[in-house]
Design an enzyme around this catalytic site. Structure first.
Site, PDB file in Angstrom:
ATOM      1  N   GLU A 131       1.946  -0.485  -4.947  1.00 46.37           N
ATOM      2  CA  GLU A 131       0.990   0.513  -5.412  1.00 46.37           C
ATOM      3  C   GLU A 131       1.702   1.838  -5.667  1.00 46.37           C
ATOM      4  O   GLU A 131       2.032   2.569  -4.739  1.00 46.37           O
ATOM      5  CB  GLU A 131      -0.124   0.706  -4.376  1.00 46.37           C
ATOM      6  N   ASP A 184       0.841  -1.187   0.000  1.00 47.71           N
ATOM      7  CA  ASP A 184       0.000   0.000   0.000  1.00 47.71           C
ATOM      8  C   ASP A 184       0.888   1.254   0.000  1.00 47.71           C
ATOM      9  O   ASP A 184       1.892   1.318   0.713  1.00 47.71           O
ATOM     10  CB  ASP A 184      -0.870  -0.028   1.267  1.00 47.71           C
TER      11      ASP A 184
HETATM   12  C1  LAG Z   1      -3.916   3.616  -0.301  1.00 48.49           C
HETATM   13  N1  LAG Z   1      -3.050   3.398  -1.166  1.00 48.49           N
HETATM   14  O1  LAG Z   1      -1.925   4.095  -1.261  1.00 48.49           O
HETATM   15  C2  LAG Z   1      -5.164   2.855  -0.254  1.00 48.49           C
HETATM   16  O2  LAG Z   1      -5.358   2.119  -1.460  1.00 48.49           O
HETATM   17  C3  LAG Z   1      -6.284   3.800   0.014  1.00 48.49           C
HETATM   18  O3  LAG Z   1      -7.508   3.123   0.035  1.00 48.49           O
HETATM   19  C4  LAG Z   1      -6.016   4.510   1.340  1.00 48.49           C
HETATM   20  O4  LAG Z   1      -6.941   5.578   1.552  1.00 48.49           O
HETATM   21  C5  LAG Z   1      -4.658   5.182   1.360  1.00 48.49           C
HETATM   22  N2  LAG Z   1      -3.680   4.601   0.539  1.00 48.49           N
HETATM   23  C6  LAG Z   1      -4.098   5.151   2.764  1.00 48.49           C
HETATM   24  O5  LAG Z   1      -3.736   3.833   3.105  1.00 48.49           O
HETATM   25  C7  LAG Z   1      -8.125   5.242   2.251  1.00 48.49           C
HETATM   26  C8  LAG Z   1      -9.226   6.248   1.924  1.00 48.49           C
HETATM   27  C9  LAG Z   1      -8.977   7.605   2.574  1.00 48.49           C
HETATM   28  C10 LAG Z   1      -8.798   7.416   4.057  1.00 48.49           C
HETATM   29  C11 LAG Z   1      -7.596   6.479   4.253  1.00 48.49           C
HETATM   30  C12 LAG Z   1      -7.313   6.201   5.709  1.00 48.49           C
HETATM   31  O6  LAG Z   1      -9.293   6.424   0.490  1.00 48.49           O
HETATM   32  O7  LAG Z   1     -10.133   8.447   2.342  1.00 48.49           O
HETATM   33  O8  LAG Z   1      -8.580   8.670   4.670  1.00 48.49           O
HETATM   34  O9  LAG Z   1      -7.882   5.218   3.641  1.00 48.49           O
HETATM   35  O10 LAG Z   1      -8.439   5.620   6.327  1.00 48.49           O
HETATM   36  C13 LAG Z   1      -9.466   8.993   5.745  1.00 48.49           C
HETATM   37  C14 LAG Z   1     -10.260  10.257   5.508  1.00 48.49           C
HETATM   38  C15 LAG Z   1      -9.304  11.461   5.464  1.00 48.49           C
HETATM   39  C16 LAG Z   1      -8.513  11.546   6.748  1.00 48.49           C
HETATM   40  C17 LAG Z   1      -7.762  10.229   6.931  1.00 48.49           C
HETATM   41  C18 LAG Z   1      -6.982  10.201   8.262  1.00 48.49           C
HETATM   42  O11 LAG Z   1     -10.973  10.128   4.276  1.00 48.49           O
HETATM   43  O12 LAG Z   1     -10.080  12.632   5.290  1.00 48.49           O
HETATM   44  O13 LAG Z   1      -7.584  12.627   6.709  1.00 48.49           O
HETATM   45  O14 LAG Z   1      -8.706   9.146   6.961  1.00 48.49           O
HETATM   46  O15 LAG Z   1      -7.834  10.101   9.351  1.00 48.49           O
END
Ligand code: LAG
Ligand code: CA
Length: 474
Positions: free
Chosen positions: A224, A187
């Site tokens: 990735e 990741d």
């Molecule tokens: C990845 N690849 O590099 C993953 O495929 C992707 O699904 C991950 O994002 C990201 N990197 C971090 O491992 C996902 C969501 C984000 C989420 C994150 C952490 O797409 O939206 O962020 O996982 O849970 C969320 C909130 C953000 C916030 C963050 C920290 O959406 O607004 O800032 O959490 O709390």
């Protein structure tokens, strides 16, 4: 680290996104093994933060390396790996090495670990503030230092140059290798220094012969690195010397063409000429759990007809190691997997026609997709030959003398005689049906002595593909 170690007669990976370990074990035995799938990418194994309303993305906020998540317990994980290996299906773990969680009050994890996220304290590892980069935000993709040493959306950024951190990551991965996993999705690899990653990879154990791997086998690593070919400070070319890379440009170009924004005839030279990494370095796919939510360009199960055409093309073409997405239905970006009132993930239900219910899409159980996995196994080792196109969006090609596939993405019928390269006889089109008890449930195709056959794909057909191979001859 570039060989997925699929068993003979098995090919292609499926991402069983948010599935429980017990359900994956059953799926390996009842479906994936018999259908010839090569492996499963599973959701993260490490303990994650519990987040209100249980979005899927809580699993990308690690709090420790304990193997307790909503997918199940450590015992269930070990049991799944053994059962899948036994039926010839490999397990690949989605490993989050770049970061821990973001800031949350009263943080607690799926294994009941606690953390003081605001002070970067994760006692269940343990990590303290000194194991992280000094917090800053990733906001400049033209600056490799910013991309790699700052926080991705507020996720606390580990410093993989430290021996202490490397050891924690390596121990976590080696423990998974020792119970039989075949490799890892890395990741956010773009957000780590390739030199640090290469040190980590070099310290991983060999896969064990007791789990059915060849002697001295290295774990398969697919990183990735989101790189669609635009100009950024970090590129996929920095990552493919020691391990495979997830080819986002592959995915982007396929969706673009099957949506009608590029002619299919151009795929005559699909591969490195398009700016893709070498085939053996590329993990290829159409959509993933991120792009199906946040990239409107990308095809998903929601555009079923053209999506299945793109997936069929991926599976029919020899380029890369393909990964099929298997989703749960969602209406909004944050929505987690089907779950009960207590936040336990529900198991998929399986209907009589093989498809899933209970909120699970299970693209891998769509006939057009699993029959193309069989096609891929049947034609393995052959090249693309006898390419045909109509100068537009009707294309066809042979895979040696073992398989033939045709696509019609034009707004008019395909109806013509084409060379199939197959021995004369009657074949079952494995897109419109299957060969069952010696009978074809779909269209049959009659190959003449000269290897030609009448190929028809009307513009309004349910599917815009036709595929025949020597494993489905009547
Ligand atoms: C990845 N690849 O590099 C993953 O495929 C992707 O699904 C991950 O994002 C990201 N990197 C971090 O491992 C996902 C969501 C984000 C989420 C994150 C952490 O797409 O939206 O962020 O996982 O849970 C969320 C909130 C953000 C916030 C963050 C920290 O959406 O607004 O800032 O959490 O709390
Ligand atoms: Ca980083």
């Amino acid at each position: 680290h570039k060989d997925p170690h699929f068993k003979p007669g098995h090919d292609a990976m499926v991402h069983l996104f948010e599935w429980k370990w017990n359900d994956i074990a059953k799926e390996c035995e009842q479906f994936l093994g018999p259908m010839g799938f090569g492996g499963v990418q599973v959701s993260p194994l490490q303990e994650n933060l519990v987040i209100n309303n249980r979005p899927w993305w809580e699993r990308y906020q690690p709090i420790s390396y304990i193997w307790t998540t909503r997918s199940g317990s450590r015992e269930e994980f070990i049991n799944m790996v053994a059962r899948c290996n036994k039926v010839g299906v490999r397990i690949y773990v989605d490993a989050i090495l770049n970061h821990m969680s973001g800031n949350w009050q009263n943080a607690h994890g799926t294994g009941n670990s606690r953390a003081d996220t605001n002070s970067l304290s994760y006692p269940a590892v343990p990590y303290t503030a000194q194991n992280f980069h000094k917090p800053c935000a990733i906001n400049n993709y033209n600056d490799a230092v910013n991309v790699r040493n700052c926080e991705l959306t507020g996720l606390h950024d580990l410093d993989q140059s430290q021996e202490y951190v490397r050891n924690k990551l390596v121990d976590f991965m080696n423990a998974a290798i020792d119970v039989g996993v075949a490799g890892f999705r890395i990741d956010a690899a773009k957000h780590m220094w390739p030199a640090d990653l290469n040190v980590i990879y070099s310290r991983l154990h060999n896969l064990k012969t007791e789990h059915g791997f060849p002697a001295n086998a290295r774990p398969y690593i697919f990183q990735e690195v989101i790189d669609y070919g635009g100009k950024e400070a970090v590129s996929k070319h920095e990552y493919n010397s020691n391990a495979a890379v997830i080819e986002f440009k592959y995915a982007g170009e396929l969706s673009n063409a099957f949506r009608g924004n590029n002619l299919l005839k151009w795929f005559v030279n699909w591969g490195e000429k398009w700016g893709l990494l070498p085939s053996g370095d590329s993990l290829v796919f159409v959509d993933n759990h991120d792009t199906q939510r946040d990239n409107p360009q990308i095809l998903t199960y929601k555009n079923a007809k053209i999506y299945k055409m793109a997936v069929a093309f991926m599976l029919a073409h020899p380029f890369g190691t393909p990964r099929v997405m298997s989703s749960f239905d969602f209406q909004s970006k944050d929505q987690g997997p089907p779950q009960d009132g207590n936040g336990n993930i529900n198991s998929p239900t399986i209907k009589d026609d093989n498809s899933c219910g209970g909120g699970w899409i299970c693209e891998h159980r769509w006939r057009q997709i699993y029959n193309m996995v069989r096609f891929r196994n049947t034609v393995k080792g052959t090249d693309v030959n006898n390419w045909w196109d109509n100068g537009s969006n009707q294309i066809a090609f042979c895979r040696g003398n073992a398989g033939f596939v045709a696509f019609n993405a034009d707004q008019y019928d395909l109806n013509t005689n084409l060379k199939t390269c197959l021995p004369a006889g009657q074949y079952c089109d494995v897109i419109s049906g299957s060969l069952q008890n010696g009978k074809c449930t779909g269209k049959t195709v009659n190959v003449q002595q000269n290897g030609e056959a009448r190929i028809e794909i009307p513009k309004g057909a349910d599917d815009g593909v036709l595929a025949i191979h020597v494993g489905a001859k009547l």
